[in-house]
Every structure is written in structure tokens, then in C-alpha cells.
Design a protein around this motif. Sequence first.
Motif, PDB file in Angstrom:
ATOM      1  N   ALA A 155      56.608  68.219  35.361  1.00 43.31           N
ATOM      2  CA  ALA A 155      56.081  68.132  34.000  1.00 43.31           C
ATOM      3  C   ALA A 155      56.250  66.693  33.521  1.00 43.31           C
ATOM      4  O   ALA A 155      56.987  65.904  34.130  1.00 43.31           O
ATOM      5  CB  ALA A 155      56.808  69.109  33.072  1.00 43.31           C
ATOM      6  N   PRO A 156      55.561  66.300  32.439  1.00 48.15           N
ATOM      7  CA  PRO A 156      55.755  64.959  31.893  1.00 48.15           C
ATOM      8  C   PRO A 156      57.226  64.665  31.620  1.00 48.15           C
ATOM      9  O   PRO A 156      57.930  65.480  31.006  1.00 48.15           O
ATOM     10  CB  PRO A 156      54.934  64.991  30.602  1.00 48.15           C
ATOM     11  CG  PRO A 156      53.865  66.000  30.864  1.00 48.15           C
ATOM     12  CD  PRO A 156      54.504  67.045  31.713  1.00 48.15           C
ATOM     13  N   VAL A 157      57.698  63.515  32.067  1.00 51.40           N
ATOM     14  CA  VAL A 157      59.103  63.133  31.911  1.00 51.40           C
ATOM     15  C   VAL A 157      59.264  62.391  30.588  1.00 51.40           C
ATOM     16  O   VAL A 157      58.599  61.389  30.335  1.00 51.40           O
ATOM     17  CB  VAL A 157      59.569  62.259  33.082  1.00 51.40           C
ATOM     18  CG1 VAL A 157      61.059  61.944  32.948  1.00 51.40           C
ATOM     19  CG2 VAL A 157      59.294  62.959  34.411  1.00 51.40           C
ATOM     20  N   THR A 158      60.153  62.896  29.739  1.00 54.74           N
ATOM     21  CA  THR A 158      60.297  62.366  28.381  1.00 54.74           C
ATOM     22  C   THR A 158      61.526  61.495  28.180  1.00 54.74           C
ATOM     23  O   THR A 158      61.603  60.765  27.191  1.00 54.74           O
ATOM     24  CB  THR A 158      60.344  63.522  27.377  1.00 54.74           C
ATOM     25  OG1 THR A 158      61.412  64.417  27.744  1.00 54.74           O
ATOM     26  CG2 THR A 158      59.026  64.305  27.382  1.00 54.74           C
ATOM     27  N   ALA A 159      62.524  61.570  29.076  1.00 53.47           N
ATOM     28  CA  ALA A 159      63.743  60.770  28.908  1.00 53.47           C
ATOM     29  C   ALA A 159      64.414  60.559  30.254  1.00 53.47           C
ATOM     30  O   ALA A 159      64.431  61.466  31.095  1.00 53.47           O
ATOM     31  CB  ALA A 159      64.708  61.455  27.940  1.00 53.47           C
ATOM     32  N   LEU A 208      57.062  57.019  28.388  1.00 57.25           N
ATOM     33  CA  LEU A 208      57.816  57.629  27.291  1.00 57.25           C
ATOM     34  C   LEU A 208      59.274  57.181  27.235  1.00 57.25           C
ATOM     35  O   LEU A 208      59.903  57.270  26.179  1.00 57.25           O
ATOM     36  CB  LEU A 208      57.760  59.154  27.409  1.00 57.25           C
ATOM     37  CG  LEU A 208      56.365  59.773  27.324  1.00 57.25           C
ATOM     38  CD1 LEU A 208      56.421  61.272  27.582  1.00 57.25           C
ATOM     39  CD2 LEU A 208      55.730  59.486  25.970  1.00 57.25           C
ATOM     40  N   SER A 209      59.826  56.720  28.361  1.00 60.13           N
ATOM     41  CA  SER A 209      61.248  56.357  28.360  1.00 60.13           C
ATOM     42  C   SER A 209      61.516  55.363  29.485  1.00 60.13           C
ATOM     43  O   SER A 209      60.736  55.248  30.441  1.00 60.13           O
ATOM     44  CB  SER A 209      62.123  57.600  28.538  1.00 60.13           C
ATOM     45  OG  SER A 209      63.496  57.264  28.473  1.00 60.13           O
ATOM     46  N   ILE A 241      67.470  46.220  38.509  1.00 63.03           N
ATOM     47  CA  ILE A 241      66.690  47.435  38.747  1.00 63.03           C
ATOM     48  C   ILE A 241      66.537  48.199  37.441  1.00 63.03           C
ATOM     49  O   ILE A 241      67.497  48.342  36.676  1.00 63.03           O
ATOM     50  CB  ILE A 241      67.374  48.325  39.806  1.00 63.03           C
ATOM     51  CG1 ILE A 241      67.611  47.529  41.097  1.00 63.03           C
ATOM     52  CG2 ILE A 241      66.537  49.567  40.075  1.00 63.03           C
ATOM     53  CD1 ILE A 241      66.343  47.037  41.747  1.00 63.03           C
ATOM     54  N   PHE A 242      65.344  48.702  37.170  1.00 59.49           N
ATOM     55  CA  PHE A 242      65.135  49.563  36.004  1.00 59.49           C
ATOM     56  C   PHE A 242      64.198  50.706  36.373  1.00 59.49           C
ATOM     57  O   PHE A 242      63.489  50.654  37.385  1.00 59.49           O
ATOM     58  CB  PHE A 242      64.609  48.768  34.802  1.00 59.49           C
ATOM     59  CG  PHE A 242      63.287  48.087  35.020  1.00 59.49           C
ATOM     60  CD1 PHE A 242      62.095  48.726  34.697  1.00 59.49           C
ATOM     61  CD2 PHE A 242      63.227  46.786  35.529  1.00 59.49           C
ATOM     62  CE1 PHE A 242      60.875  48.092  34.872  1.00 59.49           C
ATOM     63  CE2 PHE A 242      62.015  46.149  35.709  1.00 59.49           C
ATOM     64  CZ  PHE A 242      60.831  46.803  35.389  1.00 59.49           C
ATOM     65  N   ILE A 243      64.212  51.731  35.542  1.00 64.70           N
ATOM     66  CA  ILE A 243      63.447  52.961  35.794  1.00 64.70           C
ATOM     67  C   ILE A 243      62.577  53.246  34.589  1.00 64.70           C
ATOM     68  O   ILE A 243      63.018  53.106  33.439  1.00 64.70           O
ATOM     69  CB  ILE A 243      64.385  54.164  36.067  1.00 64.70           C
ATOM     70  CG1 ILE A 243      65.246  53.898  37.311  1.00 64.70           C
ATOM     71  CG2 ILE A 243      63.580  55.443  36.241  1.00 64.70           C
ATOM     72  CD1 ILE A 243      66.595  53.353  37.011  1.00 64.70           C
ATOM     73  N   THR A 244      61.344  53.657  34.833  1.00 66.29           N
ATOM     74  CA  THR A 244      60.442  54.082  33.764  1.00 66.29           C
ATOM     75  C   THR A 244      59.983  55.510  34.026  1.00 66.29           C
ATOM     76  O   THR A 244      59.927  55.960  35.175  1.00 66.29           O
ATOM     77  CB  THR A 244      59.212  53.160  33.671  1.00 66.29           C
ATOM     78  OG1 THR A 244      58.514  53.177  34.934  1.00 66.29           O
ATOM     79  CG2 THR A 244      59.617  51.743  33.330  1.00 66.29           C
ATOM     80  N   ALA A 245      59.641  56.229  32.965  1.00 67.38           N
ATOM     81  CA  ALA A 245      59.186  57.614  33.086  1.00 67.38           C
ATOM     82  C   ALA A 245      58.032  57.843  32.131  1.00 67.38           C
ATOM     83  O   ALA A 245      58.031  57.322  31.007  1.00 67.38           O
ATOM     84  CB  ALA A 245      60.328  58.582  32.763  1.00 67.38           C
TER      85      ALA A 245
END
Length: 757
Positions: free
Chosen positions: A710-714, A668-669, A680-684
Motif C-alpha cells: 500500500a502507499p507508504v506514509t511514514a 510522503l515521508s 544515506i537517506f530513505i524516501t517513501a
Amino acid sequence: MINLQTQYIAAGGNRHPAAADWDSTTGLLAYGSDRNVAIWDPLNKHHEGVFALLSGHSDDVNAVKFFHPAKDWPGLIISGSVDQTIRLWQADRMQDKVYSTVGIIEGHARSINCLAVVRGLEILASGGADATIKIWKVDHLNHEWKISILQTIQTSPNFLPLALALSVLDKDNLLLAAAGTKANVYIYVTSQNGLTHQATLSGHEGWIRSLAITVENDDADGDLLLASASQDKYIRLWRIHKTEGSIQDRDQQLNESLNFERLLSNQTHKVRTVSNLFSLTFEALLLGHDDWIYTVAWQRNAGKIRLLSASADSSLAMWDTDIESGVWVCTTRLGEISAQKGSTTATGSMGGFWVGLWSNDGQSVVSLGRTGSWRLWNYDRDHQSWVHGVGISGHTKSVMDIAWARNGSYLLSTGSDQTTRLHAEWIGEGQRSWHEFVRPQIHGYDLNCMDTVGELRFVSGADEKLLRVFDEPKGTAELLRRLCGFQTASEQELPVAANVPVLGLSNKAIDHEAEKLSDQNRPLTEDSSSPAAISTNVAIQDKLRPPIEDDLARHTLWPESEKLYGHGYEISAVASSHDGSVIATACKASSLDHAVIRLFETRDWRALRPPLTAHSLTVTSLRFSSNDRYLLSTGRDRQWAVFERDEIDRSVFHLKAKNPKAHSRMILSACWAPSIVGRIFITAGRDKTCKIWDLAKTDKEAIVTITASAPVTAVDVLHPLESMLVLAAADEDGDVTIYLIGKTTLTVNSSHKLENL
């Protein structure tokens, strides 16, 4: 340990007449904002705005009341929601501006529409869409709140209560007035069997949206006045009078008084308690509004009573009795008056006032409009007039995207309420506070995404197949310079302002010459006052405070400079490179043909071909690295992809790497970490995880996996603080968690959940 403090909360109010209350004891105003309850002090000298959001309901809040059961008991806020529950909130005595749930009332089978309380009594009444009115008893024992049900009233067929009013008739006896989806007011009075229906007040010709009851004077046996506001555009006043003598004598007196020709408007109703008899008669009909009336509210000061009404005609009316004749007349009208009304959402009518409330001393009033904004008026004794104060505003539906200005001077937000809003810090009157200063876009489609392009421009995407680019006008630049201290280097090249043609979607720029010509040739007619025709140069006047809602909705639009075409479905994501030279866009997709990323060069708005391909479903997020060398994309197909910019031809991007099984559910983000720590990058994603990746190790699993509740949206990352990266992750439950991550080890050292979100 990291220190986190809430600086600003922008929350639009729910458009429900019962969803707000202004407390006469604390001076605080509580109102429903989506599924939350927002707390605001309208008369705060520092103009701090909303300082707390009470979260707990799972659906929209329809009703809010302040509740003071007894003198030695702490006050409460009670809220009723579409989730069929009533919550009791109490302020924390140890922590300022912190509230907690102390009780949850369940019992209604449908949404709660209205609430009613009596100051000093432990009684609470609630009306729901299940066609019932419930009476509750609230007790406070050993610092614990206990709630018990006293009575359930089943309403008449096809009648749903929308408004309740509760008052004391005499000792230990109550009067409850109920109204809603019928044109009658139903009166219930305490008897040996609890509250029983004893009278039906007729006369209205539409649904009744609000009831308010007050004591006419300070006498112990003073009459009660009941006001009812209806969709028939009228307010009716009813008098409740205690008759003298024995019950038999009073019955005879009432019968004799009714021997004249009866009219519907002067019919006398009799209601009785165990020991007393009361007459209920029609008192007055108040005419003056041109549309539905949503709320009425009484105000008593120095033995004098006044009535405030809020209407869909975008006006507040104050009603008072004429000194000589005693007739109720409208003495003051605030809001949008006839000739000022316009034709479109962007430049015209405010859409009505849904709530109107008095301050305790009657020297201030507030109203809630269709756009979710609260307007504040204060009475100026020196000039004997009502003047605008500093109100608050916020989105009325989901906020879909936010973006900081490139220099961090302001924040842009866009959402499903079809508006884009600019928020900034006001530096004035010896204090600092955040406010909405500009509403650059008011659209006809729900907005999904946006990003800033350079210092003076932003691009937004909506539920349409194109993107729109907006340029900052001189009016906004001058306003932000004067009130926020922002300086614009290229202010000379900016347009003056913008407006929206009737039935149009594109903000048209206005320059000096066109403005002068329009002023010279405009006839002095009512149409000349229409916001679609008048000069929109108001924003550059010598304002000393943030713009009021009228100016935000009419005079702070940004002109649209470009439209970007190419996508086949609604826009889902957009990102601008940090140097502002390239824009990446994506749309909703269910196939490879549409799940592409289109690039646009901002110098001449040329589309860069071919589009980038990697995904098979909708692209949910696009982010450029801090040096603009890489473009990161994530999608509903559970994969991420990284595209590298060609060092020679900067308009060309090549697929660098991708991971088709990055998450077990849709991503989602995503965001990039600062370049100082590497690539380095981060995904959620919806799989309730945040994953940290190193582009140099794309063949391996994620370096770190952070599990959320809970589902991570951002997600987003702040530049390193000492030896730590600060990662913010927001989830589907509305919680925001701050993770402190080692800059070299990339492991989570600690986490902190933000409160009041």
C-alpha cells in the motif's frame, strides 16, 4: 530474528453512545476507536491501558457489544460500523491478547447504529441508518461460526433506530425495545410471525439515545424494568409485569383498572406472547441532568438494582430507590459540577460524557468524554466515597505527527483533534506503564506537524499561516521528575505554568508573582473557580499517579513563547536541527512562490533569508541529518532535494542535489540513516515503494527499492543493531513493517509486520 512487543497504545474513544461495553465475565472493556475496536482492562493492577486494537472495519465503529451465546461457547466481541458490516471477534486460545475475525455480517444498506444481545441466547439484533432492525441467529458448529438472518423489521417513516434493548419475556419469547430519532419507544414481542410491534411508549420530547433493560429481582416471574434516556434531559422508567389468570380474565382486569381518569404518564399498554399477557406501565421520571442524556446502564448486586446515567452536562449520576418511600433518587453524582465549568475548550467544560458503564460488582464506573479519554472511579469503602482511578486517553482524530524528546525520555504527538499530547513511562507502585502525562497544546485549528527543539521546547504547525513555539513549565518538569524520573538541568529558568484566556488561542505564561497577586485579589465568587482564572499550579502538587483528564485539560498547558510568520498558507512540515539552533518550515503550496522552505534561527527567532527553493508543490517532509550538515526535503511534486549547510556561516544553506523524478507519485515521508553508514537517506511515496539513496551517487537510480502492499506514509531508521539497520515503514492501510537492512550492503535481509496496529 528481531523480537517486537507492544508497549503502549493510545487510542481515543469514538463519541457514540453505543460504541462501548464492559464485560461482566472477563472484566474487559471494548470500545470503538476510529475504525478499530480497542480492548482495555480498567481494573488491571499494572495499569497497562489498551492492550489490543482489532482492525478490520473500513469506517468508524458505532456499536460494540460482548456476546456470550451459550455456556460452553467461547465469548465474542461484536462491532457495528459505518461500513455497513457487523464483525465477530474471538480471542485466540493459544496467544494471549490476540483476537481474530471469525464472522462478518452483511445486510444493512447504511451504517450500523446499535446492537443488542441477550446473555445465553444465540440471538443478535442490529439497528441501522437504513431504517431497519435485523434479527440474526448465531451458531457455533465444529469450531466455526455461522450467521443467518431471522427477520427484518422495517421501522416507521422518519425513524432511525439509535438504541436497542433485548430481553427474555418468558420461555422462548423475546421483547425488543427500539428507540431513536423519534420521541417514542417501540416495543416488539415474539408472536407466531416473529417479533411484531405491540406497543408504543410515549412521553419523551426528544430523540432517545439509550435503552437498558433488567430483571427487577431474582424471581423467575420477576418484573422487567426498562430505562430510556433522551435528549429532553429526562430518564423514564417503564415496568413490564406478567399478569395472572387466563388471557380473557386478564384482559378484563386490565380494562377495569383503566376506568379512572387517564393520564398519559400512567397509560397501561398490553403486550402478549403466545401463552402469556404482560402489562407495560410508566414507572418513574428521573430529573437531574441539565443536558442531553446519552447512556443509561443497570447494575444488579445482591438483589439490588441501580441505574447509571451519562450526560452531555459532563456528569455521571447514580440512581437508587429510597428505602422508605421507594422513590427513585440520585444518590451520587460524579464528573464536572456547575462551578467547576469553564468557558473554553482548553480550560473549561469537558464537553460532556458520551458513555457511562458499571463494573460487574458495581464498585467501579467509567465514562468517556469529548476528548476521547476514559475516566475511572473506584468506590472507597473506608471513606465511603468515589475516588479517581487511572484512566486512559488518546487522540480522537488522525495523529498527524510524532516526535521523541531529544533524550528519548518522552514522546509528543499532535493531530487533527487540535491537541498536542505528551506520553511518558510511569515508574511507580512497583511497575512501569505508559500514560499521557501532559497536554501542552489545545488549539483552535487542526494540527499538522511538530518537532522538539532542544530539551525543553517544541514547535508546532497547524491549519494557519504561522508556527507556535512552546516552552516546558516548572509544573510539567516537576511532574515528570516525580513520576517518571526525568531531571531538568535548567529548571530555574522555566515559567510556573500556563493558561488560555477566554476566546484566546495563545497559552499565556504564569509566574509566581502574578499567581500570588491573582490569589490575593480574586473575589470568592463562582467565577473564581473558573479554570481561566484559577491558579494552574495543580500539576506540581504531590501527585502519585498520572494526571486525570480534568488536570490534563486544564493544568498541564505549556506557555507559548514565540510565533513564527512568513508562510502564506497552512503549515505542512516542520523540522528542528539536532542541536536546536535552526528550524525549517514549509506550507501547503500549488506554485513555486509558496513551495519554499523557510528557516528560523532559534537564538533570537530571526528568519534566515533567502528561503530555500527547489519544489513546485507542497513540501511534505523535512529532516536534518544526524550531524545537521544536510537538510532533506520531499514534496508532492515527486522529487527530493538536499541542502548543505555552509561550514563557515552556519545560517546559510545551499542546494546540494535533487532528483525531480525520484518517485512515480508524490513522496510522503523521508528520513536519514545514521551517519555511521554514510550519507544515506530513505524516501517513501504513494507509489507503494521505499527507496534508499546515497547522496554521493545522486546521478544514479536508488540503491535499493522496497515494494510495499500500500502507499507508504511514514518511514524512520533506528541506529544500527549489530550489523543491521532497522527501517520502520508505515502504510496507508495501517500496517507497520520492520525491515532489517545490511549495514554495508544496504540490502533487505528480512521483514516483519507488527501485529495489533
